[in-house]
Design an enzyme around this catalytic site. Sequence first.
Site, PDB file in Angstrom:
ATOM      1  N   HIS A   1       0.818  -1.202   0.000  1.00 44.09           N
ATOM      2  CA  HIS A   1       0.000   0.000   0.000  1.00 44.09           C
ATOM      3  C   HIS A   1       0.854   1.256   0.000  1.00 44.09           C
ATOM      4  O   HIS A   1       2.016   1.243   0.401  1.00 44.09           O
ATOM      5  CB  HIS A   1      -0.954   0.016   1.206  1.00 44.09           C
TER       6      HIS A   1
ATOM      7  N   CYS B   1       1.517   2.160  12.106  1.00 42.01           N
ATOM      8  CA  CYS B   1       2.429   1.844  11.006  1.00 42.01           C
ATOM      9  C   CYS B   1       2.682   3.134  10.231  1.00 42.01           C
ATOM     10  O   CYS B   1       1.951   4.109  10.400  1.00 42.01           O
ATOM     11  CB  CYS B   1       1.872   0.738  10.105  1.00 42.01           C
TER      12      CYS B   1
END
Length: 642
Positions: free
Chosen positions: A67, A192
Site C-alpha cells: 500500500h 504503522c
Amino acid sequence: MRITDLMIKETMIMDLQATTKDGAIEELIASLEASGRINDRALFKEMIYKREAESSTGIGGGIAMPHAKTKAVNEATVVFAKSSKGVEFESLDGEPAKVFFMIAAPEGAANTHLRTLAALSRLLIDTDFIDKLMNTQTPDEVTELFDTKQAEEEAAKKAKEAKKEAAKAQQTPEVIVGNPDSDEFVVAVTACPTGIAHTFMAEDALIKKAKEMGVNIRVETNGSEGAQNVLTADEIRRAKGVIVAADKKVEMARFDGKPVLQRPVSDGIRKSEELIRKALNGDAPIYRSEGKGSAEDSKAEKTSVGSKIYKDLMNGISHMLPFVVGGGILLAISFLIEQVAGEDNVFFQLLQTIGGGTGAFHFLIPILAGFIAMSIGDRPALMPGMVGGLMAVNSNAGFLGGLAAGFMAGYVVIFLRKALAGLPKALDGLKPILLYPVFGLLISGAIMFYLFDPIFGGINTWLVNVLNNLGTGNAVILGLILGGMMSIDMGGPFNKAAYAFSIGVFTSSGNTNGAMMAAVMAGGMVPPLAIALASTFFKNKFTEQERKSGLTNYVLGLSFITEGAIPFAAADPLRVLTSCIVGSAIAGGLTQLWKINLPAPHGGIFVAALANHALLFLLAVAIGAVISALILGLWKKPVEAK
C-alpha cells in the site's frame, strides 16, 4: 461507505499470473494504471517499494497488502487479486501469499476513505473469511462476500455501541473486551508508517486474542486520521503492562515507570498472544521517559550495533543537511558575485557572513554532533554534544572530532543516568534541569579538551595535508571511489558517507578545498541524468510513464538531486545501479584527473561556474552520464519483451 466502493470490479485479478514479489507488484500496479486510478506509475511504484523497505506487507496467513498514500493516486482504490499457485512475497511467516490487496490512497484521502480502508484491514484477521475469498470465482462473488461481511460487522458494531451507552447510563465502567470478572488488564498502541492497514489489523488481532484469553484490553490506534481511542491516564495506571506495536514514533512519555513491550506492528498481528502474555506477566523492560535505566532493562530486545550506529549517525547528518544546502547555496552565490564585483561588494560580504564560517556553516559540526548525541542519550545529550562539536571546530579537530564528540556526549549522558539512578526520588526533578546539563557538559568538555581535540586535530591536519598533496594517480582513485559511492544507494549510507567526508575536507580547509566536492557532486549528478538520457534515446526500453518520469530527471540531475533515479533503481536494480555506479565513478575520477576544485557543497550546474575548470567539470558529468545511459539503454530489454 462500503468497502466495495473502493474495491471496483474492473481492477480485480481473479488469477494472478506473477510468480515473484516484484512481478505481483507490477501486475497489481498495471491494473490500477489501466483503470486510470493513478497518474504517475513511477512515483506510485516508488512509494510502494519505500513501504516494503520498512517491513514486508506480506503479513502472513497467505495475505499481502502492499500500500501507498501519495499524490500519484487519483482516487482511493483497493485492487483485489488472488493466486492459485501462491507468490513468495517475503511474508512474515515465510509462507507464500495467495490473496492480495493493493491499497492506493490519495495524498489528501478523505476520512471516509481512510475509515473504509481501516475496516477492510480488520476483516482480514478472520481466517474463515479469507478461505471464502480464495474460493470465489468472479468479481461479483467477491463483491457479494465483502458486502455481506461488512453488513455483519456494522450490525455487531451497533450492538456494541448500544451496550456501551447502556453501561454509561447505569454509570458502570465500560469493559473494552474480555472477561468483566477479571482484573487482567493491558493497554496497547498500534501504528504503522502509512496508517491505513497494519495499524488496524494489529488492533483487531490484539482484541480478538484478548477475548480468547479472557483478558481486558484497550487499544489506541495511530492511523492516517491521527490517534483514535486515546488511552487515558487512569487506564495506563491500571494496566499490568503496555504493548507498543508500532513502526513509527508514538507518544511514549505517558508510559514512564510501566513495563513496556516495544515491537514492530507486524508482531501485533502475528504474535498477539505472546505480546499479551508478556505484558500481563510484566515480562518487559520498565520504560523511562527520559531514558533512565533499570534492572529490568536487560530484558529489552536490542538492535545490532551497526544498525544503532547508523541510526545515530543519520540523525546527525539529516539535521545537518539543511545548513549545508542553505549555507552552501548562499556561499556559492557569494562566490559568483565576487568574480563579478570583487570581495569588497556589500552583497558578497553579506552572503559570506550569513552562509559562511560565522553563519550557517559555523553550525555544521555542532549540529551534527548535537543530534548524534541526542539520538543516543535523548534531549539531555543535545547541549553537551553541540558544545563538543563547537570545540572540535575551534580546535581544528574538524569533522572527525565532531563525530567523536557526538557519540561521546550521548554515552556520557547514558553513563550519568546510570550513575545517578540511586539518588533519592525527590531529586528526580533536578536531573534534567541541573545535574545532566552541568555534569554532562563538564565531562564531555573535559574529554574533548584533553583527549579528542589533540588527537583528532592532529588526524584532521594530517588528512587535509595528505589530500592537498595527493599525486594524480591516487587522487583519481579517490575520485573514482567517492563518485561511485554516490550511486551505490542514491541517498543511503554509502552516498551520505561520501558526501559527509567531502564536506569534512571542505570545511576543514576553510571552505577552499573543493576537490572532493567536485568528485561527489559529479558522481551524484550522473544517475538522474543517465536515466533521463536513456529514457529519451532508448524509448522502446521504457514504458510511456517511465519516459515521462525520465524527463524530470534532467532537472533533478542538473540540480544535484540524485534521488530522482531511485524509482528506476527500485524497478530494475541490477541494470540501473550497475550502469550508474560505472558512470558516476568515471565522472568522479575525471574531476581529479583534471584537478577540478569546486568550492561549493551543493547546487549542481548552478554552481559549476565557481569551479576552477568549469567546462571540464561539466564535461566530466556529461561523459559519466552518457556512459551510464549507453550501458543501461543497451542492457535493458525492450518493453514488449519483458
